[in-house]
Design a protein around this motif. Structure first.
Motif, PDB file in Angstrom:
ATOM      1  N   ASP B  58       0.842  -1.209   0.000  1.00 33.05           N
ATOM      2  CA  ASP B  58       0.000   0.000   0.000  1.00 33.05           C
ATOM      3  C   ASP B  58       0.872   1.252   0.000  1.00 33.05           C
ATOM      4  N   LEU B  59       1.807   1.303   0.945  1.00 36.19           N
ATOM      5  CA  LEU B  59       2.629   2.505   1.093  1.00 36.19           C
ATOM      6  C   LEU B  59       3.500   2.724  -0.136  1.00 36.19           C
ATOM      7  N   GLU B  60       4.029   1.632  -0.676  1.00 43.90           N
ATOM      8  CA  GLU B  60       4.883   1.774  -1.846  1.00 43.90           C
ATOM      9  C   GLU B  60       4.092   2.294  -3.048  1.00 43.90           C
ATOM     10  N   ARG B  61       2.877   1.757  -3.221  1.00 41.48           N
ATOM     11  CA  ARG B  61       2.040   2.148  -4.347  1.00 41.48           C
ATOM     12  C   ARG B  61       1.642   3.630  -4.278  1.00 41.48           C
ATOM     13  N   SER B  62       1.590   4.162  -3.067  1.00 35.90           N
ATOM     14  CA  SER B  62       1.211   5.573  -2.908  1.00 35.90           C
ATOM     15  C   SER B  62       2.250   6.512  -3.504  1.00 35.90           C
ATOM     16  N   GLY B  63       3.459   6.012  -3.691  1.00 35.02           N
ATOM     17  CA  GLY B  63       4.520   6.837  -4.257  1.00 35.02           C
ATOM     18  C   GLY B  63       5.191   7.750  -3.249  1.00 35.02           C
ATOM     19  N   GLN B  64       4.680   7.786  -2.027  1.00 32.01           N
ATOM     20  CA  GLN B  64       5.207   8.723  -1.032  1.00 32.01           C
ATOM     21  C   GLN B  64       6.228   8.072  -0.110  1.00 32.01           C
ATOM     22  N   PHE B  65       6.409   6.757  -0.242  1.00 29.98           N
ATOM     23  CA  PHE B  65       7.290   6.045   0.677  1.00 29.98           C
ATOM     24  C   PHE B  65       8.322   5.231  -0.092  1.00 29.98           C
ATOM     25  N   ARG B  66       9.489   5.102   0.531  1.00 33.06           N
ATOM     26  CA  ARG B  66      10.526   4.220   0.010  1.00 33.06           C
ATOM     27  C   ARG B  66      10.796   3.182   1.085  1.00 33.06           C
ATOM     28  N   LEU B  67      10.689   1.916   0.720  1.00 34.42           N
ATOM     29  CA  LEU B  67      10.860   0.858   1.719  1.00 34.42           C
ATOM     30  C   LEU B  67      12.337   0.565   1.909  1.00 34.42           C
ATOM     31  N   ILE B  68      12.767   0.553   3.165  1.00 31.64           N
ATOM     32  CA  ILE B  68      14.160   0.246   3.507  1.00 31.64           C
ATOM     33  C   ILE B  68      14.201  -1.207   3.948  1.00 31.64           C
ATOM     34  N   GLU B  69      14.963  -2.008   3.189  1.00 29.55           N
ATOM     35  CA  GLU B  69      15.006  -3.425   3.522  1.00 29.55           C
ATOM     36  C   GLU B  69      16.071  -3.695   4.581  1.00 29.55           C
ATOM     37  N   VAL B  70      15.664  -4.284   5.662  1.00 29.48           N
ATOM     38  CA  VAL B  70      16.590  -4.649   6.734  1.00 29.48           C
ATOM     39  C   VAL B  70      16.220  -6.055   7.195  1.00 29.48           C
ATOM     40  N   ALA B  71      17.190  -6.948   7.205  1.00 28.40           N
ATOM     41  CA  ALA B  71      16.917  -8.285   7.719  1.00 28.40           C
ATOM     42  C   ALA B  71      16.849  -8.195   9.239  1.00 28.40           C
ATOM     43  N   ALA B  72      15.726  -8.614   9.791  1.00 30.60           N
ATOM     44  CA  ALA B  72      15.554  -8.456  11.231  1.00 30.60           C
ATOM     45  C   ALA B  72      14.684  -9.572  11.776  1.00 30.60           C
ATOM     46  N   ILE B 403       5.231   6.939 -10.164  1.00 25.13           N
ATOM     47  CA  ILE B 403       5.043   5.650  -9.504  1.00 25.13           C
ATOM     48  C   ILE B 403       3.755   5.025 -10.016  1.00 25.13           C
ATOM     49  N   LYS B 404       3.881   3.905 -10.721  1.00 26.53           N
ATOM     50  CA  LYS B 404       2.695   3.222 -11.237  1.00 26.53           C
ATOM     51  C   LYS B 404       2.660   1.802 -10.708  1.00 26.53           C
ATOM     52  N   ALA B 405       1.470   1.297 -10.505  1.00 24.15           N
ATOM     53  CA  ALA B 405       1.320  -0.086 -10.071  1.00 24.15           C
ATOM     54  C   ALA B 405       0.149  -0.697 -10.821  1.00 24.15           C
ATOM     55  N   ARG B 406       0.352  -1.918 -11.273  1.00 21.08           N
ATOM     56  CA  ARG B 406      -0.743  -2.636 -11.912  1.00 21.08           C
ATOM     57  C   ARG B 406      -1.556  -3.297 -10.819  1.00 21.08           C
ATOM     58  N   LEU B 407      -2.867  -3.090 -10.851  1.00 19.11           N
ATOM     59  CA  LEU B 407      -3.706  -3.665  -9.804  1.00 19.11           C
ATOM     60  C   LEU B 407      -3.825  -5.170 -10.000  1.00 19.11           C
ATOM     61  N   ALA B 408      -3.668  -5.874  -8.894  1.00 14.50           N
ATOM     62  CA  ALA B 408      -3.744  -7.323  -8.919  1.00 14.50           C
ATOM     63  C   ALA B 408      -5.187  -7.764  -8.726  1.00 14.50           C
ATOM     64  N   GLY B 409      -5.382  -9.044  -8.591  1.00 13.66           N
ATOM     65  CA  GLY B 409      -6.678  -9.525  -8.143  1.00 13.66           C
ATOM     66  C   GLY B 409      -7.516 -10.200  -9.198  1.00 13.66           C
ATOM     67  N   GLN B 410      -7.339  -9.891 -10.466  1.00 16.20           N
ATOM     68  CA  GLN B 410      -8.173 -10.489 -11.508  1.00 16.20           C
ATOM     69  C   GLN B 410      -7.287 -10.871 -12.678  1.00 16.20           C
TER      70      GLN B 410
END
Lengths: 173, 427
Positions: B58-72, B403-410
């Motif tokens: 959700d947050l990534e698709r909004s275009g306003q957030f960048r996800l920081i990957e951390v193994a935890a 930021i574009k996202a293809r909607l899933a689900g169908q």
């Protein structure tokens, strides 16, 4: 449309009209699809060449054995001169029975928005309705509706398919 | 083009493996994105819906957030994590939480949001939900985080409507804003187009061809009760709700001279249409401005289809689009700032966004068959239909197109999206 294609279309129309007086072809688009297959090989749905038939209605034998299709140029709703005699044939036939109801269905090719195409198809249907009216058909016998790009006669993304989808169909109800 | 491709590829490689299913395309550099990290939620592994992955998508698709990957290791909402390592990885915020199956079969979903920079707890929430509402709980978490960190309301717990076509079957669906969790509201052997949510999100108006001509229904989604609202001689189409939900603007061709003209119908009244436009040209695709004062619509009165605006009760129209010879399908943002529409440029139909105050216009896509734009209720995202690898698909995009996202689900052909309103007063 080339002369060869025109002859093929007319041939297909005559052939189907002659298929028997006891059956009614279901919806006109179904008839169209087979017409398209006879003209070109672009239809993805016509492999095997089976024409589905609805035996539920039985007026087909009475309908004139000419095409019920008027084709249009891109973005245009002007009836071209080559369709004038077709329209005249139908006008005479509709006038001959005041109880007859006819729906003229306008269609477009797949390009552009669904709603704008619906409005464009409506213009095409109304062009045919007006032409029939000028030939003396009572307005109460006619309704012009549009399917926009929702019911293509032929599947495909090129001018061959598009040219067959930009049409008005004279549909006897 | 190569650069774009590499950019997308990199974005793909860097993204969380669990997010692959959501197909988020990052096609530009978003300098203002907020860096946020997630610790795995305790119990998420065993949850029927992976809460952390849904929130992140959700947050990534909004275009306003960048996800920081951390193994935890998993961190729940009660943990007091050492925030220093998260800061070192570049995160400004950290989300921790848990998913617990209760004895009665429901799920308790909790989370806490940390400000990593200031070392402060900046919010927590919990949702106890049935299994079927786990995705909704995740969307509400995303809404909370979005609101807390951007100041704007999130749209993740809203719904969208869209139509699918498969063989000779058409379905009108109501789905979550990420395209998942879809439920069929209507099935028909004939086409369904132009679904439009009522302002309160309870009803859909749409055009159905089930009676071998286009007619307009109003359909209560929760009950399936529907009412034929426009079934006049000729074609009936393009329903648009007034912001107070009392009036439907439609395109009818019932006048003696025919043609597609705009009318309004009082929904609670006797159903008599009132004519709004008087032209011999095509007038269609009405849409109300958010303040209800104007109707934007498409007309070819100038020789080619363009977007116009007139007073909502009818009156002199003024032209809105001036560039290009084919501009259709206007959509207005709720904040009144933006109009989205489809413009034909060199034979290709592309989504454009115009800032109404300045007239400044931006092309948003590089695709060729875009249709039916609709704004998210927070005016920050658009959903639209396009063709993707030969199939009809739905995409969301930020208003700058980055930021574009293809909607899933169908699977299959998906079209005619309409983004619904906020569901709760303050979600």
């Amino acid at each position: 449309m080339s002369m060869k294609k025109f002859v093929l279309v007319m041939g297909a129309a005559l052939l189907m009209a002659g298929c028997g007086s006891a059956v009614k072809l279901d919806s006109t688009p179904v008839e169209d699809r087979s017409t398209g297959a006879a003209v070109t090989d672009t239809s993805a749905t016509a492999k095997g060449g089976v024409v589905p038939v609805d035996a539920g209605k039985s007026q087909q034998g009475a309908i004139p054995a000419v095409s019920r299709l008027v084709y249009f140029d891109y973005d245009s709703y002007v009836i071209k001169p080559e369709f004038q005699s077709l329209v005249e044939t139908h006008a005479g036939f509709i006038k001959s029975d005041k109880g007859r109801k006819v729906v003229i269905e306008g269609h477009t090719d797949e390009r552009g928005g669904r709603e704008y195409n619906l409005a464009l198809g409506q213009k095409r249907a109304e062009a045919v309705r007006r032409a029939l009216g000028l030939l003396g058909v009572a307005d109460s016998q006619l309704e012009a509706v549009s399917f926009g790009k929702e019911k293509p006669a032929v599947q495909g993304g090129d001018e061959t398919a598009w040219s067959q989808n930009r049409r008005a169909e004279i549909s006897y109800r | 083009m190569i650069k774009r491709y590499v950019c997308c590829l990199l974005a793909g490689l860097l993204s969380w493996p669990a997010l692959a299913q959501f197909r988020v395309e990052v096609s530009g550099v978003g300098l203002t994105q907020l860096p946020i990290a997630f610790a795995p939620f305790r119990g998420d592994e065993a949850s029927p819906q992976k809460i952390g992955a849904i929130v992140q998508a959700d947050l990534e698709r909004s275009g306003q957030f960048r996800l920081i990957e951390v193994a935890a290791s998993p961190l729940d909402e009660n943990a007091r994590p050492d925030l220093f390592p998260w800061r070192q990885k570049g995160a400004d915020s950290l989300v921790t939480g848990s998913v617990t199956r209760l004895a009665d079969g429901r799920f308790d979903v909790r989370f806490r949001l940390w400000d990593v920079v200031r070392g402060k707890d900046i919010g927590r929430e919990g949702h106890v939900v049935v299994k079927g509402d786990l995705r909704l709980a995740a969307h509400r978490i995303a809404d909370f985080i979005y609101k807390t960190l951007t100041g704007d309301r999130g749209i993740f717990s809203t719904r969208i409507a869209y139509v699918t076509k498969s063989a000779q079957r058409y379905d009108l669906w109501v789905a979550d804003a990420d395209g998942e969790n879809s439920q069929s509201a209507l099935t028909s052997p004939e086409s369904i187009i132009s679904p439009a949510w009522s302002p309160n999100g309870t009803h859909l108006a749409y055009v159905s061809f089930e009676s071998r001509k286009p007619v307009v229904y109003v359909h209560e989604v929760a009950t399936g009760k529907r009412r034929l609202i426009a079934n006049f001689r000729g074609s009936n189409s393009a329903p648009a709700w007034s912001p107070d939900g009392k009036t439907l603007a439609v395109t009818l061709s019932l006048s003696r001279e025919g043609g597609s003209q705009l009318f309004t119908i009082d929904i609670a009244g006797n159903g008599e249409p009132r004519r709004l436009t008087q032209s011999s040209s095509i007038d269609t695709e009405p849409v109300y401005s958010p303040d209800g004062k104007h109707i934007y619509f498409v007309s070819d009165r100038g020789g080619s289809p363009q977007i116009y605006r007139m007073p909502a009760a009818g009156g002199a129209p003024e032209r809105v689009t001036f560039t290009g010879i084919y501009n259709i399908s206007p959509a207005l943002s709720q904040d009144g700032r933006w109009i989205a529409y489809i413009s034909r440029v060199n034979g290709e139909f592309r989504l454009h966004v115009m800032e109404l105050a300045t007239g400044s216009t931006t092309p948003i896509t590089e695709t060729s068959a875009d249709e039916s734009p609709s704004f998210a209720p927070n005016s920050r995202l658009l959903v639209y239909a396009t063709k993707h690898q030969g199939r009809e698909a739905l995409m969301t995009t930020t208003l700058d197109g980055k930021i574009k996202a293809r909607l899933a689900g169908q699977v299959g052909d998906i079209r005619e999206p309409d983004w619904g309103p906020f569901q709760n007063p303050d979600n």
